[in-house]
Design a protein around this motif. Structure first.
Motif, PDB file in Angstrom:
ATOM      1  N   ARG A 121      27.759  19.516   7.494  1.00  0.00           N
ATOM      2  CA  ARG A 121      26.693  19.197   8.475  1.00  0.00           C
ATOM      3  C   ARG A 121      25.361  19.502   7.809  1.00  0.00           C
ATOM      4  O   ARG A 121      24.319  18.771   7.731  1.00  0.00           O
ATOM      5  CB  ARG A 121      26.990  19.987   9.796  1.00  0.00           C
ATOM      6  CG  ARG A 121      25.999  19.852  10.777  1.00  0.00           C
ATOM      7  CD  ARG A 121      26.338  20.667  11.829  1.00  0.00           C
ATOM      8  NE  ARG A 121      25.343  20.553  13.091  1.00  0.00           N
ATOM      9  CZ  ARG A 121      24.863  21.930  13.498  1.00  0.00           C
ATOM     10  NH1 ARG A 121      25.259  23.053  12.711  1.00  0.00           N
ATOM     11  NH2 ARG A 121      23.903  21.906  14.212  1.00  0.00           N
ATOM     12  N   ALA A 125      22.354  16.806   6.481  1.00  0.00           N
ATOM     13  CA  ALA A 125      20.913  17.161   7.075  1.00  0.00           C
ATOM     14  C   ALA A 125      19.908  17.077   5.933  1.00  0.00           C
ATOM     15  O   ALA A 125      18.938  16.443   5.951  1.00  0.00           O
ATOM     16  CB  ALA A 125      20.739  18.229   8.007  1.00  0.00           C
ATOM     17  N   VAL A 132      19.021  19.825  10.991  1.00  0.00           N
ATOM     18  CA  VAL A 132      20.381  20.008  11.110  1.00  0.00           C
ATOM     19  C   VAL A 132      21.005  19.745  12.604  1.00  0.00           C
ATOM     20  O   VAL A 132      22.074  19.521  12.714  1.00  0.00           O
ATOM     21  CB  VAL A 132      20.941  21.318  10.525  1.00  0.00           C
ATOM     22  CG1 VAL A 132      20.480  22.653  11.651  1.00  0.00           C
ATOM     23  CG2 VAL A 132      22.370  21.556  10.253  1.00  0.00           C
ATOM     24  N   VAL A 135      22.739  16.650  13.457  1.00  0.00           N
ATOM     25  CA  VAL A 135      23.946  16.038  12.721  1.00  0.00           C
ATOM     26  C   VAL A 135      25.131  16.726  13.292  1.00  0.00           C
ATOM     27  O   VAL A 135      25.140  17.968  13.545  1.00  0.00           O
ATOM     28  CB  VAL A 135      23.930  16.532  11.222  1.00  0.00           C
ATOM     29  CG1 VAL A 135      25.274  16.158  10.435  1.00  0.00           C
ATOM     30  CG2 VAL A 135      22.675  16.218  10.586  1.00  0.00           C
TER      31      VAL A 135
END
Length: 193
Positions: A121, A125, A132, A135
Motif C-alpha cells: 500500500r 502510494a 496512502v 490506496v
C-alpha cells in the motif's frame, strides 16, 4: 540451477494471470510469483485455480498494473517486492491485490501477513504519487474464493515502529546495501541479496 518443485508452487497460476492481464514483465527464477508462499497450491492445481478465479469478483476487472516491482525505504531499510496487481477505483483510489493460492491464515499469522499488504500500500502510494489513505490492499485467496481487506493496515509510522522495534540478535540482521549503510529486505521478509 533450475527451481525446485517446491519453489515453483503457485507459479503456474500467477503466470496464467499475467498472461490473462496482458503483462509482459520478465522475472528471474528467484522472483517467480507464489514461490515465497509456503502453502501455495502445486502447479498441478492450475485448472482448479483458473476456474475459481473466473468465478471471483476479480475475473472481469482490468488492472492498471500487473507484477509491479518496487523498492521503498522504511526506517532506513530498503524494502523490495513485487505487487501482483493494482486496480483503479472511483475517486482516484486504488486497490493493490496479492493473489494467494494457499490457505487463508488466522489470528497472529493473519496479522503478520497484513504487514505485506501495508508495505504494498505504501509502495503504490509512492509510485502513483497519491496519499496512502487513497490506496487499499487485499489478499485474494483463490482456492477459497475469499478476498480479505484488513481494515487496520499499518501506515508509514506504524511500519517504521515495527521495523525499529524488532530485536536483532548479532549476525541475524539483513546485510547492509552496498554503499548505503541501509539494510535491504524483500517485502516477504527475506533478506534481499
Amino acid at each position: 540451477s533450475p527451481p525446485s518443485p517446491y519453489a515453483r508452487r503457485g507459479t503456474a497460476f500467477h503466470t496464467w494471470l499475467e498472461q490473462r492481464f496482458g503483462a509482459d514483465r520478465l522475472l528471474d527464477l528467484d522472483e517467480l510469483p507464489g514461490a515465497a508462499d509456503a502453502d501455495a497450491a502445486p502447479d498441478e492445481a492450475l485448472v482448479e485455480l483458473q476456474e475459481r478465479f473466473l468465478a471471483s469478483e476479480w475475473a472481469d476487472r482490468v488492472p492498471v498494473e500487473v507484477e509491479v516491482p518496487f523498492a521503498t525505504v522504511i526506517a532506513q531499510v530498503v524494502v523490495r517486492g513485487r505487487m501482483d496487481a493494482v486496480f483503479a477505483r472511483p475517486g482516484g483510489r486504488y486497490d493493490v491485490v496479492d493473489w494467494k493460492t494457499g490457505r487463508q491464515p488466522a489470528g497472529e499469522e493473519a496479522r503478520a501477513a497484513a504487514v505485506q499488504l501495508a508495505v504494498y500500500r505504501l509502495a503504490w502510494a509512492e509510485l502513483a504519487g497519491v496519499p496512502v489513505d487513497r490506496v487499499g490492499a487485499a489478499f485474494h485467496y483463490v482456492r477459497e474464493g475469499v478476498t480479505v481487506r484488513p481494515a487496520d493496515l499499518l501506515d508509514t509510522d506504524g511500519l517504521t515502529e515495527l521495523i525499529t522495534g524488532l530485536p536483532e540478535a548479532p549476525g541475524t540482521g539483513p546485510p547492509a546495501a552496498p554503499g548505503t549503510g541501509r539494510a535491504e529486505t524483500s517485502a516477504n521478509g527475506r533478506a534481499a541479496g
